[in-house]
Write a protein that holds these residues in place. Structure first.
Motif, PDB file in Angstrom:
ATOM      1  N   GLY A 191       0.783  -1.226   0.000  1.00 30.46           N
ATOM      2  CA  GLY A 191       0.000   0.000   0.000  1.00 30.46           C
ATOM      3  C   GLY A 191       0.811   1.269   0.000  1.00 30.46           C
ATOM      4  O   GLY A 191       0.243   2.357   0.049  1.00 30.46           O
ATOM      5  N   THR A 192       2.149   1.183  -0.002  1.00 30.76           N
ATOM      6  CA  THR A 192       2.959   2.396  -0.016  1.00 30.76           C
ATOM      7  C   THR A 192       3.742   2.462  -1.312  1.00 30.76           C
ATOM      8  O   THR A 192       4.906   2.116  -1.363  1.00 30.76           O
ATOM      9  N   GLY A 193       3.088   2.871  -2.370  1.00 33.50           N
ATOM     10  CA  GLY A 193       3.791   3.100  -3.618  1.00 33.50           C
ATOM     11  C   GLY A 193       3.377   2.241  -4.774  1.00 33.50           C
ATOM     12  O   GLY A 193       3.772   2.523  -5.896  1.00 33.50           O
ATOM     13  N   ASN A 194       2.590   1.168  -4.550  1.00 34.61           N
ATOM     14  CA  ASN A 194       2.253   0.295  -5.669  1.00 34.61           C
ATOM     15  C   ASN A 194       0.925   0.664  -6.316  1.00 34.61           C
ATOM     16  O   ASN A 194       0.534   0.057  -7.299  1.00 34.61           O
ATOM     17  N   GLY A 195       0.233   1.650  -5.790  1.00 36.91           N
ATOM     18  CA  GLY A 195      -1.104   2.020  -6.270  1.00 36.91           C
ATOM     19  C   GLY A 195      -1.076   3.043  -7.372  1.00 36.91           C
ATOM     20  O   GLY A 195      -0.009   3.384  -7.889  1.00 36.91           O
ATOM     21  N   PRO A 196      -2.250   3.532  -7.763  1.00 34.70           N
ATOM     22  CA  PRO A 196      -3.546   3.323  -7.120  1.00 34.70           C
ATOM     23  C   PRO A 196      -4.103   1.925  -7.381  1.00 34.70           C
ATOM     24  O   PRO A 196      -3.745   1.278  -8.356  1.00 34.70           O
ATOM     25  N   ALA A 197      -5.003   1.512  -6.485  1.00 34.34           N
ATOM     26  CA  ALA A 197      -5.634   0.204  -6.628  1.00 34.34           C
ATOM     27  C   ALA A 197      -6.529   0.192  -7.866  1.00 34.34           C
ATOM     28  O   ALA A 197      -7.111   1.211  -8.254  1.00 34.34           O
ATOM     29  N   VAL A 198      -6.603  -0.973  -8.503  1.00 34.91           N
ATOM     30  CA  VAL A 198      -7.400  -1.158  -9.717  1.00 34.91           C
ATOM     31  C   VAL A 198      -8.347  -2.328  -9.488  1.00 34.91           C
ATOM     32  O   VAL A 198      -7.913  -3.414  -9.092  1.00 34.91           O
ATOM     33  N   SER A 199      -9.623  -2.122  -9.736  1.00 35.83           N
ATOM     34  CA  SER A 199     -10.593  -3.195  -9.563  1.00 35.83           C
ATOM     35  C   SER A 199     -10.489  -4.193 -10.707  1.00 35.83           C
ATOM     36  O   SER A 199      -9.932  -3.899 -11.772  1.00 35.83           O
ATOM     37  N   ARG A 200     -11.075  -5.361 -10.513  1.00 35.01           N
ATOM     38  CA  ARG A 200     -11.063  -6.375 -11.566  1.00 35.01           C
ATOM     39  C   ARG A 200     -11.834  -5.874 -12.785  1.00 35.01           C
ATOM     40  O   ARG A 200     -11.439  -6.127 -13.930  1.00 35.01           O
ATOM     41  N   GLU A 201     -12.908  -5.162 -12.568  1.00 31.49           N
ATOM     42  CA  GLU A 201     -13.695  -4.621 -13.689  1.00 31.49           C
ATOM     43  C   GLU A 201     -12.884  -3.598 -14.481  1.00 31.49           C
ATOM     44  O   GLU A 201     -12.905  -3.601 -15.724  1.00 31.49           O
ATOM     45  N   GLU A 202     -12.164  -2.749 -13.785  1.00 28.80           N
ATOM     46  CA  GLU A 202     -11.313  -1.764 -14.465  1.00 28.80           C
ATOM     47  C   GLU A 202     -10.206  -2.463 -15.243  1.00 28.80           C
ATOM     48  O   GLU A 202      -9.872  -2.057 -16.369  1.00 28.80           O
ATOM     49  N   PHE A 203      -9.643  -3.507 -14.652  1.00 33.21           N
ATOM     50  CA  PHE A 203      -8.579  -4.235 -15.338  1.00 33.21           C
ATOM     51  C   PHE A 203      -9.105  -4.914 -16.598  1.00 33.21           C
ATOM     52  O   PHE A 203      -8.458  -4.886 -17.652  1.00 33.21           O
ATOM     53  N   ASP A 204     -10.273  -5.533 -16.513  1.00 33.18           N
ATOM     54  CA  ASP A 204     -10.847  -6.196 -17.680  1.00 33.18           C
ATOM     55  C   ASP A 204     -11.117  -5.201 -18.808  1.00 33.18           C
ATOM     56  O   ASP A 204     -10.911  -5.519 -19.991  1.00 33.18           O
ATOM     57  N   ALA A 205     -11.549  -4.000 -18.462  1.00 38.60           N
ATOM     58  CA  ALA A 205     -11.769  -2.970 -19.479  1.00 38.60           C
ATOM     59  C   ALA A 205     -10.446  -2.561 -20.117  1.00 38.60           C
ATOM     60  O   ALA A 205     -10.364  -2.344 -21.339  1.00 38.60           O
ATOM     61  N   LEU A 206      -9.392  -2.482 -19.314  1.00 44.94           N
ATOM     62  CA  LEU A 206      -8.070  -2.148 -19.844  1.00 44.94           C
ATOM     63  C   LEU A 206      -7.564  -3.255 -20.759  1.00 44.94           C
ATOM     64  O   LEU A 206      -6.979  -2.983 -21.824  1.00 44.94           O
ATOM     65  N   PHE A 207      -7.777  -4.503 -20.365  1.00 45.97           N
ATOM     66  CA  PHE A 207      -7.372  -5.648 -21.196  1.00 45.97           C
ATOM     67  C   PHE A 207      -8.009  -5.534 -22.581  1.00 45.97           C
ATOM     68  O   PHE A 207      -7.338  -5.712 -23.615  1.00 45.97           O
ATOM     69  N   GLU A 208      -9.293  -5.240 -22.623  1.00 44.05           N
ATOM     70  CA  GLU A 208      -9.996  -5.111 -23.904  1.00 44.05           C
ATOM     71  C   GLU A 208      -9.463  -3.930 -24.706  1.00 44.05           C
ATOM     72  O   GLU A 208      -9.370  -3.995 -25.937  1.00 44.05           O
ATOM     73  N   ALA A 209      -9.096  -2.851 -24.020  1.00 45.83           N
ATOM     74  CA  ALA A 209      -8.645  -1.641 -24.713  1.00 45.83           C
ATOM     75  C   ALA A 209      -7.312  -1.834 -25.418  1.00 45.83           C
ATOM     76  O   ALA A 209      -7.062  -1.240 -26.477  1.00 45.83           O
ATOM     77  N   VAL A 210      -6.416  -2.664 -24.854  1.00 44.18           N
ATOM     78  CA  VAL A 210      -5.087  -2.835 -25.454  1.00 44.18           C
ATOM     79  C   VAL A 210      -4.972  -4.124 -26.261  1.00 44.18           C
ATOM     80  O   VAL A 210      -3.934  -4.395 -26.866  1.00 44.18           O
ATOM     81  N   ARG A 211      -6.032  -4.907 -26.314  1.00 45.62           N
ATOM     82  CA  ARG A 211      -5.995  -6.216 -26.976  1.00 45.62           C
ATOM     83  C   ARG A 211      -5.787  -6.063 -28.488  1.00 45.62           C
ATOM     84  O   ARG A 211      -6.403  -5.219 -29.121  1.00 45.62           O
ATOM     85  N   THR A 212      -4.906  -6.896 -29.032  1.00 44.94           N
ATOM     86  CA  THR A 212      -4.605  -6.856 -30.477  1.00 44.94           C
ATOM     87  C   THR A 212      -4.893  -8.191 -31.152  1.00 44.94           C
ATOM     88  O   THR A 212      -4.301  -8.515 -32.187  1.00 44.94           O
ATOM     89  N   TRP A 213      -5.785  -8.982 -30.608  1.00 44.84           N
ATOM     90  CA  TRP A 213      -6.099 -10.281 -31.192  1.00 44.84           C
ATOM     91  C   TRP A 213      -6.587 -10.119 -32.631  1.00 44.84           C
ATOM     92  O   TRP A 213      -7.325  -9.195 -32.966  1.00 44.84           O
ATOM     93  N   GLY A 214      -6.131 -11.020 -33.482  1.00 42.57           N
ATOM     94  CA  GLY A 214      -6.547 -11.013 -34.879  1.00 42.57           C
ATOM     95  C   GLY A 214      -5.768 -10.073 -35.773  1.00 42.57           C
ATOM     96  O   GLY A 214      -6.025 -10.008 -36.973  1.00 42.57           O
ATOM     97  N   ARG A 215      -4.784  -9.365 -35.211  1.00 35.90           N
ATOM     98  CA  ARG A 215      -4.064  -8.364 -35.995  1.00 35.90           C
ATOM     99  C   ARG A 215      -2.897  -8.934 -36.777  1.00 35.90           C
ATOM    100  O   ARG A 215      -2.589  -8.459 -37.877  1.00 35.90           O
ATOM    101  N   TRP A 216      -2.216  -9.953 -36.237  1.00 34.20           N
ATOM    102  CA  TRP A 216      -0.937 -10.357 -36.799  1.00 34.20           C
ATOM    103  C   TRP A 216      -1.009 -11.714 -37.480  1.00 34.20           C
ATOM    104  O   TRP A 216      -1.779 -12.583 -37.111  1.00 34.20           O
TER     105      TRP A 216
END
Length: 322
Positions: A15-40
């Motif tokens: 809790g001293t420096g590794n944050g801010p905390a990210v919820s699982r829902e926020e992480f899943d949205a980030l995963f979708e935002a950076v996903r490049t499946w089907g591109r290469w």
């Protein structure tokens, strides 16, 4: 480097420096935002498909002095809090039982290298998120006891490209980042300006936290519990720049993880979402010194993993050429 942690100060608490905390829902949205499946194509080379012959030719322009800097730690056979499965090295032939000349000496090496003690490359089959590897492949369908049939290290081959060193201790005027310190998107922007090194498409990005220097001076600790590394909010910036490889003197993830229920979120985003292989446990102290002397933090990077069919990665000795 000592493997004793008796005199090492305890890493900073949770809790001293590794944050801010990210919820699982926020992480899943980030995963979708950076996903490049089907591109290469081929998909199991992931982002390494960005590195064309033209990019290799342009990367050689980063070579000026011809200084060659190896980036691997020594083969680590000593157990410690950061090396729970030490590598093996023993002699198999001392040249004392052979008849005709010349005599020969032989040895054996082996390693369970996906840990904190060996410099290694993670292939795309190494990490799945919600049961799926990069490009949406079900891990259970393509990886079994015989190895990986998708995303293996043998599909990657060697990488020759431009590298950029984000030397955060040099930028901040400190000896190292304390374990548990997150490197965020704003830190990357500050480092680029301070070091006059902008990250571009096809680049490899290496983060120096000073992990190796801290270990050498203060002793070993358990980096699974606390280590400096990227916060997940740095990943969209790296994705936007079109990087092909991410590495550091830790394993790229800040620990403890800021993401609820995900112990290695940067691994999941880089490997499973973006198709970006990872370089773990580099020794960047020599490169830091050479870059400071040259006043340049860009270089030609050469990474040549072993050709292991079905392998989830490989021990490596990457080389930077300034």
């Amino acid at each position: 480097m000592t493997s004793s942690s008796a005199d090492a100060p305890a890493p900073r608490p949770v809790g001293t420096g590794n944050g801010p905390a990210v919820s699982r829902e926020e992480f899943d949205a980030l995963f979708e935002a950076v996903r490049t499946w089907g591109r290469w194509a081929p998909a199991d080379r992931g982002a390494w498909n960005r590195v064309t012959a033209d990019r290799v030719r342009r990367a050689t322009a980063a070579v000026r002095s011809g200084t060659v800097v190896p980036l691997a730690m020594p083969w680590n056979t000593r157990p410690g809090p950061d090396n729970r499965t030490p590598a093996l090295h023993h002699m198999t032939d001392l040249g004392d039982v052979e008849g005709p000349e010349p005599s020969a000496r032989k040895d054996f090496i082996a390693a369970d290298y996906h840990g904190k003690g060996i410099t290694h490359l993670d292939a795309l089959c190494h990490i799945a998120y919600r049961g799926r590897l990069y490009d949406g492949r079900r891990a259970g369908d393509v990886v079994d006891s015989a190895g990986a049939r998708f995303g293996a290290v043998s599909a990657l081959g060697p990488l020759v490209t431009r590298g950029v060193l984000l030397d955060l201790p040099a930028v901040l005027g400190i000896r190292w980042l304390e374990p548990g310190r997150a490197v965020r998107a704003e830190d990357i922007a500050v480092a680029e300006r301070a070091l006059d090194a902008s990250i571009g498409e096809g680049d490899a990005v290496l983060l120096r936290s000073g992990h190796v220097r801290r270990r050498a001076e203060l002793g070993a600790w358990d980096p699974d519990t606390a280590s400096a590394g990227f916060h997940v909010d740095a990943v969209p910036l790296l994705a936007e720049r079109g990087i092909v490889l991410l590495g550091g003197d830790g394993d790229s993830d800040v620990r403890p993880s800021p993401v609820e229920g995900v112990h290695s979120p940067v691994h999941a985003l880089a490997l499973a979402a973006m198709g970006v292989p990872l370089l773990d446990n580099l020794d960047l102290e020599g490169l830091s010194a050479a870059s400071a002397e040259a006043r340049r933090y860009e270089f030609l990077l050469v990474v040549a993993p072993l050709n292991i069919p079905g392998g989830t990665g490989s021990p490596v000795n990457p080389v930077a050429v300034l």
